[in-house]
Design a protein around this motif. Structure first.
Motif, PDB file in Angstrom:
ATOM      1  N   LEU A  52       7.813  32.335  -3.712  1.00  0.00           N
ATOM      2  CA  LEU A  52       7.560  33.635  -3.790  1.00  0.00           C
ATOM      3  C   LEU A  52       8.756  34.570  -3.189  1.00  0.00           C
ATOM      4  O   LEU A  52       8.455  35.680  -3.166  1.00  0.00           O
ATOM      5  CB  LEU A  52       6.202  33.825  -2.689  1.00  0.00           C
ATOM      6  CG  LEU A  52       5.003  33.214  -3.214  1.00  0.00           C
ATOM      7  CD1 LEU A  52       3.836  33.234  -2.048  1.00  0.00           C
ATOM      8  CD2 LEU A  52       4.110  34.076  -4.081  1.00  0.00           C
ATOM      9  N   VAL A  66      10.087  34.288  -0.166  1.00  0.00           N
ATOM     10  CA  VAL A  66       9.964  34.618   1.266  1.00  0.00           C
ATOM     11  C   VAL A  66      10.911  33.977   1.952  1.00  0.00           C
ATOM     12  O   VAL A  66      11.002  32.473   1.829  1.00  0.00           O
ATOM     13  CB  VAL A  66       8.421  34.604   1.704  1.00  0.00           C
ATOM     14  CG1 VAL A  66       8.367  34.732   3.314  1.00  0.00           C
ATOM     15  CG2 VAL A  66       7.734  35.742   0.943  1.00  0.00           C
ATOM     16  N   GLU A  85       2.504  38.973   9.883  1.00  0.00           N
ATOM     17  CA  GLU A  85       2.265  38.971   8.493  1.00  0.00           C
ATOM     18  C   GLU A  85       2.788  37.485   7.808  1.00  0.00           C
ATOM     19  O   GLU A  85       2.030  36.727   7.142  1.00  0.00           O
ATOM     20  CB  GLU A  85       3.259  40.062   7.823  1.00  0.00           C
ATOM     21  CG  GLU A  85       3.007  41.282   7.920  1.00  0.00           C
ATOM     22  CD  GLU A  85       1.709  41.649   6.962  1.00  0.00           C
ATOM     23  OE1 GLU A  85       0.577  42.142   7.556  1.00  0.00           O
ATOM     24  OE2 GLU A  85       1.932  41.293   5.873  1.00  0.00           O
ATOM     25  N   HIS A  86       3.946  37.117   8.358  1.00  0.00           N
ATOM     26  CA  HIS A  86       4.387  35.802   7.996  1.00  0.00           C
ATOM     27  C   HIS A  86       3.310  34.612   8.214  1.00  0.00           C
ATOM     28  O   HIS A  86       3.000  33.889   7.590  1.00  0.00           O
ATOM     29  CB  HIS A  86       5.661  35.328   8.858  1.00  0.00           C
ATOM     30  CG  HIS A  86       6.380  34.263   8.375  1.00  0.00           C
ATOM     31  ND1 HIS A  86       7.221  34.014   7.415  1.00  0.00           N
ATOM     32  CD2 HIS A  86       6.213  32.678   8.712  1.00  0.00           C
ATOM     33  CE1 HIS A  86       7.549  32.913   7.194  1.00  0.00           C
ATOM     34  NE2 HIS A  86       7.001  32.065   7.841  1.00  0.00           N
ATOM     35  N   GLU A 132       0.225  35.032   8.678  1.00  0.00           N
ATOM     36  CA  GLU A 132      -1.105  35.152   7.735  1.00  0.00           C
ATOM     37  C   GLU A 132      -0.711  34.825   6.319  1.00  0.00           C
ATOM     38  O   GLU A 132      -1.505  34.230   5.649  1.00  0.00           O
ATOM     39  CB  GLU A 132      -1.366  36.696   7.818  1.00  0.00           C
ATOM     40  CG  GLU A 132      -2.109  37.227   8.992  1.00  0.00           C
ATOM     41  CD  GLU A 132      -3.302  36.597   9.274  1.00  0.00           C
ATOM     42  OE1 GLU A 132      -4.029  36.594   8.383  1.00  0.00           O
ATOM     43  OE2 GLU A 132      -3.281  36.275  10.491  1.00  0.00           O
ATOM     44  N   LEU A 133       0.471  35.128   5.930  1.00  0.00           N
ATOM     45  CA  LEU A 133       0.951  34.685   4.688  1.00  0.00           C
ATOM     46  C   LEU A 133       0.820  32.955   4.535  1.00  0.00           C
ATOM     47  O   LEU A 133       0.237  32.411   3.820  1.00  0.00           O
ATOM     48  CB  LEU A 133       2.254  34.877   4.301  1.00  0.00           C
ATOM     49  CG  LEU A 133       2.799  34.502   2.796  1.00  0.00           C
ATOM     50  CD1 LEU A 133       1.793  34.862   1.715  1.00  0.00           C
ATOM     51  CD2 LEU A 133       4.246  35.031   2.831  1.00  0.00           C
ATOM     52  N   GLU A 190      -2.603  31.898   4.294  1.00  0.00           N
ATOM     53  CA  GLU A 190      -3.439  32.244   2.953  1.00  0.00           C
ATOM     54  C   GLU A 190      -2.958  31.032   2.044  1.00  0.00           C
ATOM     55  O   GLU A 190      -3.654  30.667   1.095  1.00  0.00           O
ATOM     56  CB  GLU A 190      -3.090  33.612   2.393  1.00  0.00           C
ATOM     57  CG  GLU A 190      -3.888  34.676   3.328  1.00  0.00           C
ATOM     58  CD  GLU A 190      -3.404  35.857   2.962  1.00  0.00           C
ATOM     59  OE1 GLU A 190      -2.461  36.192   2.271  1.00  0.00           O
ATOM     60  OE2 GLU A 190      -4.127  36.985   3.687  1.00  0.00           O
ATOM     61  N   ILE A 191      -1.516  30.659   2.157  1.00  0.00           N
ATOM     62  CA  ILE A 191      -1.033  29.776   1.196  1.00  0.00           C
ATOM     63  C   ILE A 191      -1.834  28.384   1.510  1.00  0.00           C
ATOM     64  O   ILE A 191      -2.201  27.694   0.567  1.00  0.00           O
ATOM     65  CB  ILE A 191       0.193  29.395   1.330  1.00  0.00           C
ATOM     66  CG1 ILE A 191       0.991  30.707   0.892  1.00  0.00           C
ATOM     67  CG2 ILE A 191       0.877  28.183   0.531  1.00  0.00           C
ATOM     68  CD1 ILE A 191       2.625  30.773   1.149  1.00  0.00           C
ATOM     69  N   THR A 249      -5.014  28.114   2.444  1.00  0.00           N
ATOM     70  CA  THR A 249      -6.295  28.184   1.807  1.00  0.00           C
ATOM     71  C   THR A 249      -6.069  28.119   0.425  1.00  0.00           C
ATOM     72  O   THR A 249      -6.856  27.198  -0.275  1.00  0.00           O
ATOM     73  CB  THR A 249      -6.763  29.681   2.141  1.00  0.00           C
ATOM     74  OG1 THR A 249      -6.511  29.954   3.515  1.00  0.00           O
ATOM     75  CG2 THR A 249      -8.096  29.999   1.664  1.00  0.00           C
ATOM     76  N   TRP A 250      -5.257  28.884  -0.253  1.00  0.00           N
ATOM     77  CA  TRP A 250      -4.914  28.599  -1.894  1.00  0.00           C
ATOM     78  C   TRP A 250      -4.745  27.120  -2.109  1.00  0.00           C
ATOM     79  O   TRP A 250      -5.431  26.536  -3.078  1.00  0.00           O
ATOM     80  CB  TRP A 250      -3.819  29.435  -2.034  1.00  0.00           C
ATOM     81  CG  TRP A 250      -3.337  29.528  -3.576  1.00  0.00           C
ATOM     82  CD1 TRP A 250      -4.458  29.223  -4.528  1.00  0.00           C
ATOM     83  CD2 TRP A 250      -2.214  29.609  -4.025  1.00  0.00           C
ATOM     84  NE1 TRP A 250      -3.325  29.027  -5.641  1.00  0.00           N
ATOM     85  CE2 TRP A 250      -2.060  29.588  -5.444  1.00  0.00           C
ATOM     86  CE3 TRP A 250      -0.891  29.885  -3.721  1.00  0.00           C
ATOM     87  CZ2 TRP A 250      -1.034  29.684  -6.419  1.00  0.00           C
ATOM     88  CZ3 TRP A 250       0.199  30.073  -4.364  1.00  0.00           C
ATOM     89  CH2 TRP A 250       0.244  29.908  -5.809  1.00  0.00           C
ATOM     90  N   LEU A 296      -7.868  25.406  -1.881  1.00  0.00           N
ATOM     91  CA  LEU A 296      -8.957  25.768  -3.001  1.00  0.00           C
ATOM     92  C   LEU A 296      -8.447  24.942  -4.390  1.00  0.00           C
ATOM     93  O   LEU A 296      -9.149  24.454  -5.144  1.00  0.00           O
ATOM     94  CB  LEU A 296      -8.679  27.314  -3.480  1.00  0.00           C
ATOM     95  CG  LEU A 296      -9.565  27.954  -2.498  1.00  0.00           C
ATOM     96  CD1 LEU A 296      -9.411  29.396  -2.783  1.00  0.00           C
ATOM     97  CD2 LEU A 296     -11.155  27.818  -2.803  1.00  0.00           C
ATOM     98  N   GLN A 297      -7.173  24.781  -4.601  1.00  0.00           N
ATOM     99  CA  GLN A 297      -6.420  23.937  -5.450  1.00  0.00           C
ATOM    100  C   GLN A 297      -7.138  22.839  -5.634  1.00  0.00           C
ATOM    101  O   GLN A 297      -7.845  22.019  -6.846  1.00  0.00           O
ATOM    102  CB  GLN A 297      -5.164  23.924  -5.821  1.00  0.00           C
ATOM    103  CG  GLN A 297      -4.322  25.304  -6.189  1.00  0.00           C
ATOM    104  CD  GLN A 297      -2.913  25.327  -6.078  1.00  0.00           C
ATOM    105  OE1 GLN A 297      -2.344  24.197  -5.608  1.00  0.00           O
ATOM    106  NE2 GLN A 297      -2.148  26.317  -6.661  1.00  0.00           N
ATOM    107  N   GLN A 325      -9.929  21.621  -4.197  1.00  0.00           N
ATOM    108  CA  GLN A 325     -11.372  21.935  -4.327  1.00  0.00           C
ATOM    109  C   GLN A 325     -11.609  21.702  -5.961  1.00  0.00           C
ATOM    110  O   GLN A 325     -12.494  21.237  -6.573  1.00  0.00           O
ATOM    111  CB  GLN A 325     -11.794  22.847  -3.789  1.00  0.00           C
ATOM    112  CG  GLN A 325     -12.818  22.470  -2.581  1.00  0.00           C
ATOM    113  CD  GLN A 325     -13.870  23.919  -2.621  1.00  0.00           C
ATOM    114  OE1 GLN A 325     -13.743  25.117  -3.025  1.00  0.00           O
ATOM    115  NE2 GLN A 325     -15.053  23.424  -2.463  1.00  0.00           N
ATOM    116  N   PHE A 357     -16.409  28.794   1.978  1.00  0.00           N
ATOM    117  CA  PHE A 357     -15.918  29.847   1.150  1.00  0.00           C
ATOM    118  C   PHE A 357     -17.279  30.684   0.480  1.00  0.00           C
ATOM    119  O   PHE A 357     -16.950  31.421  -0.398  1.00  0.00           O
ATOM    120  CB  PHE A 357     -15.194  29.192  -0.160  1.00  0.00           C
ATOM    121  CG  PHE A 357     -13.894  28.513   0.310  1.00  0.00           C
ATOM    122  CD1 PHE A 357     -12.919  29.345   0.357  1.00  0.00           C
ATOM    123  CD2 PHE A 357     -13.902  27.183   0.473  1.00  0.00           C
ATOM    124  CE1 PHE A 357     -11.608  28.805   0.747  1.00  0.00           C
ATOM    125  CE2 PHE A 357     -12.666  26.632   0.844  1.00  0.00           C
ATOM    126  CZ  PHE A 357     -11.651  27.407   0.930  1.00  0.00           C
TER     127      PHE A 357
END
Lengths: 430, 269
Positions: free
Chosen positions: A326, A328, A342-343, A345-346, A349-350, A352-353, A356-357, A359, A394
């Motif tokens: 990304l 960063v 922010e870092h 949180e990012l 979120e990654i 989480t992503w 999900l993948q 899942q 979720f």
């Protein structure tokens, strides 16, 4: 060629091999005298760099052997107090008898038991529980049996326990040492003075040992379970204690909150120590607060570690790879408070992503298992539980999942071909 | 104790600022009661700093043991005077330097030396007594030679390595707070309303102090700029991307689940 030259020179340096000087250029074709051809071939057809045995040595005669005879002779033992003469075989070399004491006499060691005088006894050693005779008897036995108290206890005329005997002996010894010493400092290093014998402690210790020894297997298992449980509870308490500590007076830091759990000896670590990997964000924050001062980069590091603690090594690598993809920086170049927040949180979120993948993969695998008709999985398998939990997390309604499980229980037949068509259509919708 | 803190039931009458609160009355309530009530909760002071080194190659004048002239320093991120917070800085150099422990007592906190080798320098920051009694350690690897091995060294253009960081004081004392209230070197969050602070006590004679900020420092032309704006933008963009991926996957999952459900209901018939 060089090797041979070297060897030729080398050979020349040995005076004993002067006779072989004529050999050097033809070494490999002529075997040397003294050893057979086959044996020489073992060395690779070349003489060894260092001569191990000279052939001249082989020609020498061995030394004449010593004349050893055996004689039946009397001997005395210095360890004996009587004058006993016994006989044994003696190895005589060249007519010379062996000298020295009986070889086993040196093993006659004994403990130096202190000998007190009458007046010393009167002055220092009187004790209501012990008569003089008993004390004398005790010391005599100690001398005879080299302080082996178990034996002494057995031989002691009146029945006294081992601990009582030890206690009496050591306290007498202590009193005498202190009395005889010029100053108390001289004997301070003596073990009896430094660590005196503690009767009650010893009795307690032995009792505990015998208890442990006599525990039945069942008891052992139960004890272990209790200990594990206690350890777990203590760890949970530790985690919550760290958060609690942030609201306590700073002055009453490490003292107040020590051991409460059933496991003795477990203490809660001081607040400025490195975090264990099992802390969550809240406790990381709390422990940061405990520091008087810290660097923003350090704080970020700790928070990242805390969030990584729940993920495996591979996941962490994937997160870092994603960050790089990304564009960063793995470590922010300008780590201000906002940037660090922010870092973090990012990163969350990654994670989480990525979850999900995973899942999606599971779900698709599940779908294909429907197609293959394997309904063998009972509802209680871990896979199902993950689905249920994840769905709840979720925000997908859990009712649907539960219904699915119930239906699965009832179902036993594989899907018919008619089902395949609708599903295939659906798949192409993606 | 600051007047703002709403007293809870456990809180007894707080004595004056100077008096200590007896331990036995301290309760574990949500409200923070530190000793003597001098510290504030939820007020975090952060001091953005930049530390690093600048190294000039000496060119013709270089000798075998002194090929570079370098300066290591700690400065405020916006070149403000750090003397308000930092009392002195100790730079621990490589043992081959004589007196490897160099103390800088007043801002600007910098140290210049000449040498040939790169090594790690331990920088210890000592704060004023009302700020913090524990020192803070930083580590910087001194860089003399340029990254790119092929690029030639010039005497005019130095090698500059700077790192941005922030010193955070999570529970500052009131005295400290009062002193730095409006100082440009220090970042304060919004203070709780109605907070009354004692009058600031200067830690040293202001007139004696030489100019501590690095705005007109001879090396300031080489200082790097650290703007959080770029980083924030980068992060925001990345987060947006990831969030988009997440929603896409969530949709995918609900689709699959719908499929499965349909499959179940149709096979029941």
């Amino acid at each position: 060629m060089d090797a041979k030259d070297i060897l030729g020179l080398h050979k020349n340096s040995f005076p004993s091999s002067l006779e072989k000087k004529s050999r050097p250029p033809k070494e490999s074709h002529r075997k040397p005298d003294g050893i057979s051809r086959e044996v020489y071939a073992l060395t690779g057809g070349m003489p060894p760099l260092m001569p191990s045995i000279h052939s001249s040595q082989l020609k020498k005669k061995p030394l004449p052997p010593e004349k050893v005879t055996w004689q039946w002779l009397p001997f005395t033992n210095s360890a004996r107090k009587d004058d006993l003469h016994l006989y044994h075989w003696v190895r005589v070399v060249n007519g010379v008898l062996p000298t020295g004491d009986y070889s086993f006499a040196k093993y006659n060691k004994s403990v130096d038991i202190i000998k007190y005088t009458e007046e010393e006894y009167e002055k220092y050693l009187t004790d209501p529980m012990w008569t003089k005779d008993e004390t004398n008897e005790l010391f005599d036995l100690c001398e005879r049996f080299d302080l082996r108290f178990v034996v002494i206890a057995d031989r002691f005329p009146s029945s006294r326990t081992v601990e009582e005997l030890k206690d009496r002996y050591y306290s007498v010894l202590r009193a005498i040492l202190l009395a005889r010493a010029a100053s108390s400092g001289d004997v301070a290093t003596h073990p009896v003075i430094k660590d005196p014998y503690n009767v009650s402690q010893e009795m307690e210790r032995k009792r505990a040992l015998s208890m442990v020894l006599s525990q039945t297997r069942q008891q052992e298992k139960r004890d272990e379970e209790v200990l594990i449980e206690a350890k777990r509870i203590a760890e949970l308490r530790m985690a919550s204690k760290v958060t609690e500590q942030s609201q306590l007076v700073v002055a009453s830091n490490a003292d107040a909150e020590v051991t409460e759990g059933a496991v003795p000896g477990e203490t809660i670590p001081p607040s400025n120590v490195q975090l264990t990997p099992f802390t969550d964000n809240a406790s990381t924050l709390a422990s940061l607060r405990m520091l008087r001062v810290y660097l923003r980069t350090y704080a970020l590091d700790q928070m990242v570690q805390a969030s990584n603690s729940s993920a495996g090594v591979r996941t962490i690598k994937r997160v870092e790879q994603t960050l790089q993809d990304l564009g960063v920086n793995l470590k922010p170049r300008v780590p201000t408070k906002a940037v660090c927040a922010e870092h973090l949180e990012l990163r969350k979120e990654i994670l989480t992503w990525l979850n999900l993948q995973k899942q999606v993969q599971y779900k698709e695998a599940e779908g294909s298992s429907f197609r293959d008709g394997s309904y063998s999985e009972p509802p209680g398998t871990p896979k199902d539980r993950t689905f249920t939990l994840d769905s709840i997390n979720f925000g997908v309604s859990s009712e649907r999942v539960v219904k699915k499980d119930q239906k699965r229980k009832a179902h036993g037949t594989p899907p018919t071909a008619a089902h395949k068509r609708p599903r295939k259509q659906k798949a192409s919708d993606f | 104790m600051p007047n703002t803190s709403s007293s809870k039931k456990h809180c007894q009458d707080q004595p004056q600022l100077s008096g200590p609160i007896p331990k036995s009355h301290m309760a574990k309530s949500e409200e923070n009661k530190k000793n003597s009530g001098k510290k504030l909760k939820d007020v975090e002071i952060s001091v953005p700093i930049v530390y690093g080194n600048i190294a000039f190659w000496l060119g013709k004048k270089a000798s075998e043991y002194q090929s570079h002239k370098w300066t290591i320093y700690v400065r405020g991120a916006s070149n403000e005077d750090l003397g308000v917070i930092i009392k002195r800085v100790v730079f621990q150099l490589h043992s081959s330097f004589n007196n490897p422990m160099r103390v800088v007592d007043a801002p600007p906190f910098e140290l210049s030396e000449a040498g040939w080798g790169e090594f790690e320098i331990a920088i210890t920051l000592y704060f004023h007594s009302d700020v913090c009694d524990k020192p803070l350690n930083l580590y910087h690897h001194l860089k003399l030679y340029p990254e790119d091995e092929n690029s030639s060294m010039s005497t005019k253009k130095p090698v500059v390595v700077e790192l941005y960081d922030e010193i955070v004081f999570p529970d500052p004392s009131e005295a400290f707070l009062a002193r730095v209230l409006n100082h440009p070197a220090v970042h304060l969050p919004r203070l709780p309303a109605g907070l009354t602070l004692p009058p600031p006590i200067p830690v040293e004679d202001a007139s004696k102090r030489r100019k501590g900020d690095t705005k007109d420092n001879p090396l300031s032309q080489w200082f790097l700029n650290f703007s959080e704006a770029d980083e924030l933008l980068q992060l925001a963009a990345a987060r947006q991307q990831v969030q988009a991926h997440i929603s896409k996957l969530k949709r995918q999952i609900s689709l699959i689940e719908g499929q499965h459900k349909q499959l179940k209901s149709s096979s029941d018939q």
